[in-house]
Design a protein around this motif. Structure first.
Motif, PDB file in Angstrom:
ATOM      1  N   PHE A 163     -10.988  24.334  30.945  1.00 41.80           N
ATOM      2  CA  PHE A 163     -11.308  23.309  32.391  1.00 41.80           C
ATOM      3  C   PHE A 163     -12.648  23.800  31.859  1.00 41.80           C
ATOM      4  CE2 PHE A 163     -13.095  23.432  36.025  1.00 41.80           C
ATOM      5  CZ  PHE A 163     -12.300  22.855  36.422  1.00 41.80           C
ATOM      6  N   VAL A 164     -12.930  25.100  31.166  1.00 41.28           N
ATOM      7  CA  VAL A 164     -14.505  26.010  31.198  1.00 41.28           C
ATOM      8  C   VAL A 164     -15.190  23.955  29.686  1.00 41.28           C
ATOM      9  CG1 VAL A 164     -15.897  27.542  29.479  1.00 41.28           C
ATOM     10  CG2 VAL A 164     -14.590  27.879  31.698  1.00 41.28           C
ATOM     11  N   LYS A 165     -13.391  24.497  29.264  1.00 40.44           N
ATOM     12  CA  LYS A 165     -14.335  23.411  27.682  1.00 40.44           C
ATOM     13  C   LYS A 165     -14.932  21.508  28.628  1.00 40.44           C
ATOM     14  CE  LYS A 165     -13.368  21.132  23.312  1.00 40.44           C
ATOM     15  NZ  LYS A 165     -12.796  19.458  24.171  1.00 40.44           N
ATOM     16  N   ASP A 166     -14.209  21.437  28.817  1.00 44.64           N
ATOM     17  CA  ASP A 166     -13.652  20.168  29.864  1.00 44.64           C
ATOM     18  C   ASP A 166     -15.467  20.687  30.697  1.00 44.64           C
ATOM     19  OD1 ASP A 166     -11.591  18.927  28.451  1.00 44.64           O
ATOM     20  OD2 ASP A 166     -10.571  19.012  30.022  1.00 44.64           O
ATOM     21  N   LEU A 167     -15.948  21.159  31.249  1.00 43.27           N
ATOM     22  CA  LEU A 167     -16.957  21.724  31.843  1.00 43.27           C
ATOM     23  C   LEU A 167     -18.480  21.707  31.385  1.00 43.27           C
ATOM     24  CD1 LEU A 167     -18.193  22.535  34.941  1.00 43.27           C
ATOM     25  CD2 LEU A 167     -17.880  25.078  33.429  1.00 43.27           C
ATOM     26  N   ALA A 168     -17.783  22.578  29.870  1.00 39.91           N
ATOM     27  CA  ALA A 168     -19.706  21.792  29.672  1.00 39.91           C
ATOM     28  C   ALA A 168     -19.498  21.060  29.050  1.00 39.91           C
ATOM     29  CB  ALA A 168     -18.955  23.205  28.684  1.00 39.91           C
ATOM     30  N   GLU A 169     -18.968  19.971  28.481  1.00 34.93           N
ATOM     31  CA  GLU A 169     -18.885  18.621  28.129  1.00 34.93           C
ATOM     32  C   GLU A 169     -19.482  17.891  29.647  1.00 34.93           C
ATOM     33  OE1 GLU A 169     -14.904  18.042  26.490  1.00 34.93           O
ATOM     34  OE2 GLU A 169     -14.881  18.771  24.829  1.00 34.93           O
ATOM     35  N   ASP A 170     -18.566  18.165  30.442  1.00 32.34           N
ATOM     36  CA  ASP A 170     -19.241  17.311  31.334  1.00 32.34           C
ATOM     37  C   ASP A 170     -20.938  17.102  31.674  1.00 32.34           C
ATOM     38  OD1 ASP A 170     -16.687  15.939  31.840  1.00 32.34           O
ATOM     39  OD2 ASP A 170     -15.397  17.244  33.366  1.00 32.34           O
ATOM     40  N   ILE A 171     -21.017  18.683  31.792  1.00 31.48           N
ATOM     41  CA  ILE A 171     -22.266  19.114  32.416  1.00 31.48           C
ATOM     42  C   ILE A 171     -23.627  18.926  31.149  1.00 31.48           C
ATOM     43  CG2 ILE A 171     -23.699  21.474  32.871  1.00 31.48           C
ATOM     44  CD1 ILE A 171     -21.693  22.528  34.011  1.00 31.48           C
ATOM     45  N   LEU A 172     -23.100  19.360  30.269  1.00 27.19           N
ATOM     46  CA  LEU A 172     -24.076  18.491  29.315  1.00 27.19           C
ATOM     47  C   LEU A 172     -23.766  17.139  29.315  1.00 27.19           C
ATOM     48  CD1 LEU A 172     -22.815  21.090  26.481  1.00 27.19           C
ATOM     49  CD2 LEU A 172     -24.933  21.098  27.450  1.00 27.19           C
ATOM     50  N   SER A 173     -23.450  16.317  29.779  1.00 26.71           N
ATOM     51  CA  SER A 173     -23.331  15.185  29.446  1.00 26.71           C
ATOM     52  C   SER A 173     -24.494  13.810  30.867  1.00 26.71           C
ATOM     53  CB  SER A 173     -22.370  14.159  29.267  1.00 26.71           C
ATOM     54  OG  SER A 173     -21.181  14.395  30.973  1.00 26.71           O
ATOM     55  N   GLU A 174     -24.241  15.344  31.737  1.00 22.43           N
ATOM     56  CA  GLU A 174     -25.389  14.328  32.960  1.00 22.43           C
ATOM     57  C   GLU A 174     -26.376  14.444  32.921  1.00 22.43           C
ATOM     58  OE1 GLU A 174     -23.652  13.612  35.581  1.00 22.43           O
ATOM     59  OE2 GLU A 174     -21.376  13.997  35.391  1.00 22.43           O
ATOM     60  N   SER A 175     -27.453  13.958  33.606  1.00 27.47           N
ATOM     61  CA  SER A 175     -28.406  13.466  33.629  1.00 27.47           C
ATOM     62  C   SER A 175     -28.951  13.980  34.345  1.00 27.47           C
ATOM     63  CB  SER A 175     -28.546  12.079  32.833  1.00 27.47           C
ATOM     64  OG  SER A 175     -28.265  10.669  34.770  1.00 27.47           O
ATOM     65  N   THR A 176     -28.530  14.232  35.378  1.00 30.31           N
ATOM     66  CA  THR A 176     -29.895  15.274  36.610  1.00 30.31           C
ATOM     67  C   THR A 176     -29.000  16.518  36.962  1.00 30.31           C
ATOM     68  OG1 THR A 176     -28.233  14.467  38.402  1.00 30.31           O
ATOM     69  CG2 THR A 176     -29.901  12.836  37.339  1.00 30.31           C
ATOM     70  N   LEU A 177     -30.480  17.194  37.335  1.00 33.96           N
ATOM     71  CA  LEU A 177     -29.585  18.667  37.968  1.00 33.96           C
ATOM     72  C   LEU A 177     -28.524  18.984  39.228  1.00 33.96           C
ATOM     73  CD1 LEU A 177     -30.622  21.190  37.112  1.00 33.96           C
ATOM     74  CD2 LEU A 177     -32.249  21.594  39.376  1.00 33.96           C
ATOM     75  N   LEU A 178     -29.193  18.048  40.132  1.00 33.30           N
ATOM     76  CA  LEU A 178     -27.562  17.681  40.915  1.00 33.30           C
ATOM     77  C   LEU A 178     -26.566  17.518  40.749  1.00 33.30           C
ATOM     78  CD1 LEU A 178     -29.972  15.645  44.043  1.00 33.30           C
ATOM     79  CD2 LEU A 178     -29.483  18.164  43.614  1.00 33.30           C
ATOM     80  N   LYS A 179     -26.520  15.987  40.051  1.00 31.25           N
ATOM     81  CA  LYS A 179     -25.050  16.295  39.138  1.00 31.25           C
ATOM     82  C   LYS A 179     -24.169  17.312  38.700  1.00 31.25           C
ATOM     83  CE  LYS A 179     -25.039  10.694  38.536  1.00 31.25           C
ATOM     84  NZ  LYS A 179     -25.403  10.185  37.553  1.00 31.25           N
ATOM     85  N   ILE A 180     -25.096  18.505  37.913  1.00 30.88           N
ATOM     86  CA  ILE A 180     -24.767  19.650  37.130  1.00 30.88           C
ATOM     87  C   ILE A 180     -23.956  19.974  38.937  1.00 30.88           C
ATOM     88  CG2 ILE A 180     -25.781  21.314  35.765  1.00 30.88           C
ATOM     89  CD1 ILE A 180     -27.790  19.922  34.506  1.00 30.88           C
ATOM     90  N   PHE A 181     -25.131  20.404  39.579  1.00 27.31           N
ATOM     91  CA  PHE A 181     -24.867  21.292  40.908  1.00 27.31           C
ATOM     92  C   PHE A 181     -23.258  20.673  41.384  1.00 27.31           C
ATOM     93  CE2 PHE A 181     -29.575  22.425  41.451  1.00 27.31           C
ATOM     94  CZ  PHE A 181     -29.160  23.194  40.771  1.00 27.31           C
ATOM     95  N   ASP A 182     -22.890  19.679  40.903  1.00 28.05           N
ATOM     96  CA  ASP A 182     -21.959  19.085  41.368  1.00 28.05           C
ATOM     97  C   ASP A 182     -20.647  20.037  40.993  1.00 28.05           C
ATOM     98  OD1 ASP A 182     -20.834  17.475  44.013  1.00 28.05           O
ATOM     99  OD2 ASP A 182     -20.195  15.174  42.320  1.00 28.05           O
ATOM    100  N   VAL A 183     -20.755  19.151  39.085  1.00 34.45           N
ATOM    101  CA  VAL A 183     -19.668  19.456  38.773  1.00 34.45           C
ATOM    102  C   VAL A 183     -19.769  21.253  38.545  1.00 34.45           C
ATOM    103  CG1 VAL A 183     -18.969  19.648  36.024  1.00 34.45           C
ATOM    104  CG2 VAL A 183     -20.111  17.799  37.371  1.00 34.45           C
TER     105      VAL A 183
END
Length: 436
Positions: A277-297
């Motif tokens: 899950f952490v691996k998927d999380l890291a990939e999801d976070i790194l693909s986000e383009s805004t800070l708010l989306k990072i917080f949401d993930v």
């Protein structure tokens, strides 16, 4: 089970000297023998030597040797009376052989099973059968929720309980008024032979399964509570005795060894799931383009893996706190949290990820903490809250650190990207001015 050699030798000895001896039997628990009605009817203390219905019993509770005779028993009784020490030794050796057979059968059954849930099923089914219990369940202690969680399907004697299902009835809170809590306090097996009048046993449990005899067996792995085994007997059946206690105690060291391996396997699978899950999380976070989306993930991660449902993110500087993201907290709660955080002496520790408890706030949260982290000289606070989770474990702490490490990396990349865009915009602006 193997043949009891010492008992066979005793039978040969008796038959050679007393032709009226026809059969010598051993019962680990005389109350579970075909002759139990003769013993139950005695009342009070069971005698060491007891004659009934053409039989003579030599008893060392709860076990006994029962000799079936044809004809008079006077000479046999006289011989038994003069050889009690010898018979007690024979009985002791036979009990040891019986327990060894039980243990060997138990171990052989368990090692053949591969599926985790099936192992739990095999354990409780076997323990129920060897203790002559009509129902049984095994629970595993969850220290976060302080609940004993039922594992597997449990065991039931279908002839007595029909299609009654045990699943779902064995999630039991480990609160002071429960029998489990008492067993934990004693660190010993608890016997309750009048369950319907025992307030520490759940009434729903007693009424539903019609049990009146209950044994609660605490299980410890590495001196920490692993779980509890519940065994019960149908109303009208004989009470549990120290015989069942001795039998279970002979099995527990091996049982806890199996459970330790099970726990290691379950923890490994849980950790693997978390890491994936952490691996998927890291990939999801790194693909986000805004800070708010990072917080949401990040909030989704906290909810799924750490089981913390509420989350808020602040940026802060010497002037004050600015709310950037909120999920779950009310405005009133945020105001009180903000005031409490800002009055804290510990606001940042450079690049470290650190946390402090906010449980002194009277907001009804079982968990309320603030996590501090910084990104490119910008300081942030994440406030985490849960009304259901009892505490944050060491494993949770590690997973939270993994999360915020990912947030830091992703946000740092985002800030660098923003700076690059700003620089590029500036260059374009300068070039445009030069061209004009």
């Amino acid at each position: 089970m193997s043949e009891h050699k010492v008992l066979k030798s005793l039978e040969s000895l008796l038959r050679d000297n007393f032709p009226q001896v026809k059969l010598v039997e051993f019962y680990y628990n005389i109350f579970e023998s075909p002759y139990r009605s003769s013993f139950i009817g005695l009342g009070g203390e069971i005698p060491e030597v007891y004659s009934f219905d053409g039989k003579v019993a030599f008893i060392d509770m709860p076990s006994g040797i029962i000799i079936t005779l044809e004809g008079t028993n006077d000479l046999v009784l006289k011989w038994i009376d003069g050889h009690k020490g010898f018979l007690k030794l024979v009985l002791k050796i036979t009990v040891s052989e019986y327990l060894k057979d039980i243990l060997d059968e138990f171990v052989s059954k368990i090692i053949e099973v591969r599926d985790i849930q099936e192992i739990y099923n095999e354990i409780i089914a076997y323990l129920s059968k060897v203790t002559w219990s009509t129902i049984g369940a095994i629970t595993v202690y969850d220290e976060v929720s302080n609940i004993l969680l039922g594992k597997g399907k449990g065991y039931k004697d279908v002839s007595l309980h029909g299609n009654v299902m045990l699943e779902g009835f064995f999630n039991i809170p480990l609160t002071p008024e429960t029998a489990a809590s008492r067993a934990l306090e004693l660190k010993d097996i608890l016997i309750i032979n009048d369950a319907k009048n025992e307030p520490r046993i759940l009434k729903k449990f007693v009424d539903y399964y019609k049990v009146d005899r209950v044994m609660v067996v605490p299980l410890f792995v590495d001196e920490r509570l692993f779980g509890m085994i519940y065994l019960g007997r149908y109303e009208g059946l004989p009470p549990y005795t120290q015989g069942e206690v001795r039998l279970l105690k002979s099995l527990i060291p091996y049982l806890t060894g199996v459970l330790k391996l099970l726990k290691y396997r379950e923890d490994s699978e849980k950790r693997l799931k978390a890491l994936l899950f952490v691996k998927d999380l890291a990939e999801d976070i790194l693909s986000e383009s805004t800070l708010l989306k990072i917080f949401d993930v990040s909030r989704e991660y906290l909810k799924e893996i750490v089981k913390i449902e509420n989350c808020a993110f602040y940026s802060f500087n010497p002037v004050g706190l600015t709310l950037l993201y909120n999920f779950g907290f009310s405005k009133g709660e945020l105001a009180e949290i903000k005031e409490n955080i800002y009055s804290s002496d510990t606001l940042t520790k450079g690049d470290e990820i650190c946390s402090i408890s906010l449980r002194n706030l009277n907001l009804g949260y079982k968990i309320l903490c603030a996590v501090y982290f910084s990104i490119e000289n910008r300081n942030f606070i994440a406030v985490l809250g849960s009304r259901t989770k009892e505490k944050v474990t060491d494993e949770d702490q590690e997973l939270i650190k993994v999360l915020f490490s990912s947030v830091k990396v992703a946000s740092k990349n985002l800030f660098l990207y923003e700076k690059s865009v700003e620089a590029l915009d500036k260059i374009i602006e300068i070039l445009s001015q030069l061209e004009s």
